[in-house]
Design a protein around this motif. Structure first.
Motif, short mmCIF file in Angstrom:
data_model
loop_
_atom_site.label_atom_id
_atom_site.label_comp_id
_atom_site.label_asym_id
_atom_site.label_seq_id
_atom_site.Cartn_x
_atom_site.Cartn_y
_atom_site.Cartn_z
N PHE A 173 -49.39 -64.80 -42.11
CA PHE A 173 -48.98 -65.47 -43.35
C PHE A 173 -50.12 -65.38 -44.36
O PHE A 173 -51.28 -65.55 -44.01
CB PHE A 173 -48.67 -66.94 -43.08
N THR A 174 -49.76 -65.13 -45.62
CA THR A 174 -50.80 -65.14 -46.66
C THR A 174 -50.78 -66.44 -47.45
O THR A 174 -51.81 -66.92 -47.90
CB THR A 174 -50.63 -63.96 -47.65
N SER A 175 -49.59 -67.02 -47.64
CA SER A 175 -49.54 -68.28 -48.36
C SER A 175 -48.21 -68.97 -48.10
O SER A 175 -47.29 -68.39 -47.52
CB SER A 175 -49.72 -68.06 -49.86
N GLY A 176 -48.12 -70.22 -48.54
CA GLY A 176 -46.89 -70.98 -48.35
C GLY A 176 -46.82 -72.12 -49.34
O GLY A 176 -47.81 -72.48 -49.97
N ARG A 177 -45.61 -72.68 -49.48
CA ARG A 177 -45.39 -73.79 -50.41
C ARG A 177 -44.33 -74.70 -49.82
O ARG A 177 -43.34 -74.22 -49.26
CB ARG A 177 -44.87 -73.20 -51.71
N TRP A 178 -44.53 -75.99 -49.95
CA TRP A 178 -43.58 -76.97 -49.42
C TRP A 178 -42.67 -77.39 -50.56
O TRP A 178 -43.14 -77.86 -51.60
CB TRP A 178 -44.35 -78.18 -48.89
N SER A 179 -41.36 -77.27 -50.38
CA SER A 179 -40.42 -77.58 -51.46
C SER A 179 -40.30 -79.09 -51.66
O SER A 179 -40.17 -79.84 -50.70
CB SER A 179 -39.04 -77.00 -51.15
N VAL A 217 -47.39 -60.04 -51.00
CA VAL A 217 -47.07 -61.25 -51.78
C VAL A 217 -48.26 -62.21 -51.67
O VAL A 217 -48.70 -62.54 -50.57
CB VAL A 217 -45.79 -61.95 -51.24
N ARG A 218 -48.78 -62.64 -52.81
CA ARG A 218 -49.99 -63.47 -52.83
C ARG A 218 -49.73 -64.96 -52.89
O ARG A 218 -50.50 -65.76 -52.39
CB ARG A 218 -50.85 -63.09 -54.05
N ASP A 219 -48.66 -65.34 -53.61
CA ASP A 219 -48.49 -66.78 -53.84
C ASP A 219 -47.02 -67.11 -54.16
O ASP A 219 -46.26 -66.24 -54.57
CB ASP A 219 -49.37 -67.23 -55.02
N LEU A 220 -46.68 -68.39 -53.95
CA LEU A 220 -45.31 -68.87 -54.18
C LEU A 220 -45.38 -70.23 -54.86
O LEU A 220 -46.36 -70.95 -54.72
CB LEU A 220 -44.59 -69.08 -52.83
N ASP A 221 -44.31 -70.59 -55.57
CA ASP A 221 -44.19 -71.96 -56.07
C ASP A 221 -42.72 -72.29 -56.29
O ASP A 221 -41.94 -71.42 -56.67
CB ASP A 221 -44.98 -72.14 -57.38
N PHE A 222 -42.36 -73.55 -56.05
CA PHE A 222 -40.99 -74.00 -56.26
C PHE A 222 -40.84 -74.62 -57.64
O PHE A 222 -41.75 -75.33 -58.10
CB PHE A 222 -40.60 -75.06 -55.21
N LYS A 226 -35.40 -77.53 -60.43
CA LYS A 226 -34.19 -76.80 -60.02
C LYS A 226 -34.35 -76.44 -58.55
O LYS A 226 -35.19 -75.62 -58.18
CB LYS A 226 -34.02 -75.52 -60.86
N GLN A 227 -33.48 -77.02 -57.71
CA GLN A 227 -33.80 -77.04 -56.29
C GLN A 227 -33.79 -75.70 -55.58
O GLN A 227 -34.38 -75.56 -54.53
CB GLN A 227 -32.90 -78.04 -55.57
N TYR A 228 -33.09 -74.69 -56.11
CA TYR A 228 -33.04 -73.42 -55.37
C TYR A 228 -33.96 -72.35 -55.96
O TYR A 228 -33.95 -71.22 -55.52
CB TYR A 228 -31.60 -72.89 -55.34
N TYR A 229 -34.75 -72.73 -56.96
CA TYR A 229 -35.54 -71.71 -57.65
C TYR A 229 -36.97 -71.63 -57.14
O TYR A 229 -37.64 -72.64 -56.97
CB TYR A 229 -35.52 -71.96 -59.16
N LEU A 230 -37.40 -70.40 -56.92
CA LEU A 230 -38.71 -70.13 -56.32
C LEU A 230 -39.36 -68.98 -57.08
O LEU A 230 -38.69 -68.02 -57.45
CB LEU A 230 -38.47 -69.73 -54.85
N ALA A 231 -40.65 -69.09 -57.32
CA ALA A 231 -41.38 -68.00 -57.98
C ALA A 231 -42.33 -67.37 -56.97
O ALA A 231 -42.89 -68.05 -56.11
CB ALA A 231 -42.18 -68.54 -59.17
N SER A 232 -42.50 -66.04 -57.08
CA SER A 232 -43.45 -65.34 -56.20
C SER A 232 -44.26 -64.36 -57.04
O SER A 232 -43.83 -63.94 -58.10
CB SER A 232 -42.70 -64.58 -55.10
N CYS A 233 -45.45 -64.02 -56.56
CA CYS A 233 -46.25 -63.02 -57.27
C CYS A 233 -47.01 -62.19 -56.25
O CYS A 233 -47.16 -62.59 -55.09
CB CYS A 233 -47.23 -63.70 -58.24
N GLY A 234 -47.49 -61.01 -56.67
CA GLY A 234 -48.13 -60.16 -55.67
C GLY A 234 -48.94 -59.02 -56.23
O GLY A 234 -49.21 -58.93 -57.43
N VAL A 264 -49.24 -68.25 -58.99
CA VAL A 264 -48.16 -68.60 -59.95
C VAL A 264 -47.89 -70.09 -59.81
O VAL A 264 -47.84 -70.61 -58.70
CB VAL A 264 -46.88 -67.75 -59.72
N ARG A 265 -47.77 -70.79 -60.96
CA ARG A 265 -47.55 -72.24 -60.93
C ARG A 265 -46.56 -72.68 -62.00
O ARG A 265 -46.72 -72.35 -63.17
CB ARG A 265 -48.87 -73.00 -61.15
N TYR A 266 -45.56 -73.44 -61.56
CA TYR A 266 -44.63 -74.09 -62.47
C TYR A 266 -45.28 -75.37 -63.01
O TYR A 266 -45.92 -76.11 -62.26
CB TYR A 266 -43.38 -74.55 -61.71
N ASN A 267 -45.05 -75.66 -64.29
CA ASN A 267 -45.45 -76.95 -64.84
C ASN A 267 -44.61 -78.04 -64.16
O ASN A 267 -43.41 -77.88 -63.98
CB ASN A 267 -45.22 -76.96 -66.35
#
Length: 373
Positions: A173-179, A217-222, A226-234, A264-267
């Motif tokens: 695993f490289t990274s993770g995010r808790w929704s 893939v380097r990073d993720l953010d929820f 909006k409960q089903y939306y996820l961002a990823s970057c790499g 990547v980060r959501y406000n």
């Protein structure tokens, strides 16, 4: 330095924690307080003698508690370990002045507990349950997801459940995010070019986006709203936005960076505002209105409007707003490894580059008023 986090439980003062990566000197955690009114940055230093810090995260419930992933050398082998720490009581809450003589005033962190990874491999990151009481954390170690219960005021970490990634080769695993959605029962993880969703109750996979990116893939953010939306970057220089109910295609792709995108980060309040940091030394702030929770701008209830305002409001609503890059920040001279929004001020963010430079910026005032008014 690579590790940056806002002090999540601090919602009044603007505060970030930075972890250093030095092979020659003792590593440190720098507590950065930003005094917004006077534009002054104050710094306090805590010693982190166990090793160079690769990841840092803070408890959502207790201002004084944090977790680090750090490198430790034993028997000429390097292991990445994780531990939970407490900072000195007097430094827990924000708005501290810098000590006059920084050299004499270095304090140490109190070790609360180690997350024992002898059987599981190198720790990539530690995630706290969002909006939780600070008693549940998940760590990713090589190909394992480990869910821990922190007991006895975080002095003991008990492994409550785990899951392993199965497949060919050495999976890591490289990274993770808790929704923050679904009662905090879902996490997303990245390994190689794949993004996966997991249910923390059954520890089973719930969705899988294979080849989410052309490279790592380097990073993720929820999306917080909006409960089903996820961002990823790499490493393919792209940022992609996904609807986890249908993962065949990304909903949107951003291609503004010219090198690997590390973060990547959501406000937290206004989810159209997206921050990305890259090893092209730039931080980019984008306005992704079309896939945000307010694609037509800020809606106002009809009852609150007078007739004249009503007419103006109708004209305003017809046209959905356009996605755009708001600003590119070029204050860094080295790879930007971390970007984070402040947990106290939704219009303020920090970025950190490898040479240890931390830059604090604000969302442009015109855009702030455009979003609010």
């Amino acid at each position: 330095a690579r590790a940056l986090t806002p002090q999540t439980a601090e919602t009044d003062a603007i505060r970030f924690l930075v972890g250093t990566q030095s092979l020659r000197f003792d590593n440190q955690i720098h507590i950065i307080d930003f005094d917004d009114e006077n534009n002054i940055i104050n710094k306090n230093v805590l010693l982190h003698q166990v090793g160079e810090i690769w990841h840092i995260s803070t408890s959502p419930a207790d201002k004084g508690v944090l977790a680090t992933c750090y490198n430790k050398t034993s028997d000429s082998k390097v292991m990445t370990c994780a531990a939970v720490w407490r900072m000195p009581k007097e430094l827990e809450s924000g708005s501290h002045e810098s000590p006059d003589d920084s050299s004499s005033n270095t304090q140490t962190l109190e070790l609360l507990c180690h997350l024992d990874n002898t059987a599981h491999g190198n720790m990539a990151c530690v995630m706290w349950e969002p909006m939780g009481d600070g008693k549940k954390i998940i760590s990713l170690a090589d190909n394992n997801i480990l869910l821990w219960d922190l007991q006895e005021s975080s002095a003991k970490a008990v492994l409550s459940s785990s899951a392993a990634l199965e497949g060919k080769g050495q999976l890591k695993f490289t990274s993770g995010r808790w929704s923050p959605h679904h009662n905090c029962t879902q996490i997303a993880t990245a390994n190689e070019t794949t993004v996966r969703g997991w249910d923390t109750r059954s520890m089973r996979q719930i969705y899988c986006i294979e080849n989410a990116h052309g490279q790592l893939v380097r990073d993720l953010d929820f999306n917080p709203n909006k409960q089903y939306y996820l961002a990823s970057c790499g490493d393919d220089c792209k940022v992609k936005f996904w609807d986890t109910r249908n993962v065949t295609e990304p909903v949107k792709t951003l291609e503004e960076h010219s090198h690997w995108v590390w973060n990547v980060r959501y406000n937290h309040s206004h989810d159209q505002l997206i921050l990305t940091g890259s090893s092209d030394s730039r931080v980019i702030l984008s306005n992704m209105v079309s896939i945000s929770s307010e694609p037509f701008g800020h809606m106002v209830d009809d009852d609150e409007l007078s007739d004249q305002e009503d007419q103006h409001q109708e004209e305003k609503i017809k046209e959905p707003l356009q996605d755009s890059v708001i600003a590119t920040y070029e204050e860094h001279e080295d790879s930007v490894y971390a970007v984070e929004w402040s947990s106290a001020d939704p219009w303020l963010f920090a970025s950190l580059s490898y040479d240890g430079r931390l830059v604090i910026n604000r969302v442009p005032r015109a855009l702030k008023y455009h979003i609010l008014l």
